[in-house]
Design an enzyme around this catalytic site. Structure first.
Site, PDB file in Angstrom:
ATOM      1  N   CYS A 178      52.914 -18.586 -59.478  1.00  0.00           N
ATOM      2  CA  CYS A 178      52.432 -19.503 -58.435  1.00  0.00           C
ATOM      3  C   CYS A 178      53.597 -19.975 -57.570  1.00  0.00           C
ATOM      4  O   CYS A 178      54.507 -20.658 -58.053  1.00  0.00           O
ATOM      5  CB  CYS A 178      51.709 -20.658 -59.134  1.00  0.00           C
ATOM      6  SG  CYS A 178      51.746 -22.226 -58.317  1.00  0.00           S
ATOM      7  N   CYS A 203      54.186 -23.752 -57.108  1.00  0.00           N
ATOM      8  CA  CYS A 203      54.714 -24.373 -58.332  1.00  0.00           C
ATOM      9  C   CYS A 203      56.240 -24.388 -58.307  1.00  0.00           C
ATOM     10  O   CYS A 203      56.876 -25.302 -58.837  1.00  0.00           O
ATOM     11  CB  CYS A 203      54.249 -23.611 -59.577  1.00  0.00           C
ATOM     12  SG  CYS A 203      52.461 -23.599 -59.790  1.00  0.00           S
TER      13      CYS A 203
END
Lengths: 107, 292
Positions: A29, A32
């Site tokens: 991700c 993230c």
């Protein structure tokens, strides 16, 4: 201050004392990674802030158990009690710090 | 490549004029090592009586104010963290336990007394702290110091390379980049994006919707700089238009870097030419500064 890597087994125990930010992420991700960078700075300057790094790829059960709707999700705890959540990776460092400040010191 | 470079100024003289007196030292390496290894490991210990509060100390305050947030028997503040009121945090620096202060917050008076001061304590640096980072091939403090030393030096040399180019480019004698070269450079960077996002299949509306989101700009710039180039564009021609200056700059930089290095890497043939040339010059600068 501490950086911990809890799973469902020891999550509740981990966040039980003090101020914790549980950071739910996955390695693939992109947003993230931005949040990770911001939290790295925040915990460096604030030894009273603890960081629980929860990699959902290591333990998918955490996703349902803590009602994580997407990554990254930050859940803020004070002495084990959930005090707030932030979802998504487009929060700035100051937005995250404002949320921490609100929880620690009030409005 | 059709664009011609005729001459560049003496690059070694330009480099000497910039200088490298601020190159990272052993102290810088040690600070960086400590910062990275002790992240999340600091604790607090009682401050010696009479010792002043510094940034990073933990101060316990008793506060009085009409504002509920500042009317508490006990508030713990990490000084300099930016989490409490900035004026109070700033005032705390230099105070000692027992000290009193006042500040105005939102037009209300806030009085505070420092009841306790603790200082931040970092753990000693050990091989164990290094192993906790789980870095491939780095198991000891000595390994980690070496790795950090290389990283800081490389970053510095890369920055020096950028500054050198900044000095040389305006003084270089060259033709304005040829239109054909510019288009070729943009073609090379566009092609992978075209394939990755099926750009040919997007209607102008779909394209606009996908790549005009300003909120994504910072995110893509930091994580996927190639995608960031598509933001704000509305189609292939718009992409070309938005990348013209950058492509011209790439051509100019490659010509100058190539002249310094005696390398004819061509950005109209190789999309990585500028990166490779920059890396090569960075390596050369590292040798010059640190001697091999």
């Amino acid at each position: 201050m501490a950086i911990a890597y809890p799973t469902t087994k020891d999550y509740d125990e981990t966040v039980a004392e003090g101020f914790w930010i549980a950071d739910f992420y996955t390695s693939t991700c992109g947003p993230c990674k931005l949040i990770d960078k911001i939290l790295s700075e925040i915990v460096l300057e604030n030894p009273d802030i603890n960081w629980a790094k929860c990699n959902l790829e290591d333990d998918w059960d955490m996703k349902d158990r803590y009602q994580v709707l997407g990554t990254p999700t930050l859940i803020f705890y004070l002495d084990g009690e959930e005090k707030g959540r932030m979802l998504g990776g487009f929060h700035t460092q100051s937005e995250i710090m404002e949320e921490i400040s609100r929880i620690l010191y009030g409005e | 490549m059709k664009t011609k470079l005729y001459s560049i100024p003496d690059w070694q003289a330009a480099l000497r004029a910039i200088g490298w007196a601020d190159a990272p030292t052993g102290d810088d390496v040690e600070k960086a090592v400590s910062r990275e290894l002790t992240r999340g490991k600091a604790s607090f210990a009682e401050q010696a009586p009479g010792a002043p509060i510094e940034k990073g100390c933990r101060a316990t305050l008793r506060t009085e104010s009409a504002l509920p947030k500042f009317n508490k028997e006990k508030t713990v503040v990490t000084v300099g963290s930016g989490l409490y009121d900035p004026a109070i945090e700033a005032q705390l620096c230099g105070m000692t336990a027992g000290g009193r202060g006042e500040a105005a917050v939102k037009g209300e008076k806030v009085s505070f007394t420092v009841t306790k001061v603790e200082k931040k304590v970092l753990p000693p640096l050990t091989d164990e702290l290094v192993r906790e980072l789980r870095l491939e091939g780095i198991a000891t403090l000595a390994d980690y110091r070496l790795c950090m030393d290389s990283k800081l030096k490389e970053e510095y040399a890369a920055e020096l390379c950028r500054r050198l180019l900044e000095e040389l480019l305006p003084a270089a004698r060259m033709d304005p980049p040829e239109e054909e070269d510019i288009r070729r450079v943009i073609d090379l960077e566009y092609e992978p994006l075209r394939a990755r996002f099926s750009l040919d299949t997007l209607s102008p509306e779909e394209w606009k919707e996908a790549f005009e989101n300003a909120k994504l700009r910072d995110f893509y710039t930091q994580i996927y700089p190639d995608i960031a180039r598509l933001l704000g564009t509305t189609g292939r021609e718009s992409y070309y238009e938005s990348r013209r200056d950058a492509a011209a700059e790439t051509i100019r930089a490659c010509l100058v870097l190539g002249r310094i290095l005696g390398d004819d890497a061509d950005p109209t043939e190789d999309p990585q030419a500028e990166r490779k040339l920059t890396q090569a010059l960075t390596g050369r600068l590292l040798e010059m500064i640190y001697g091999g």
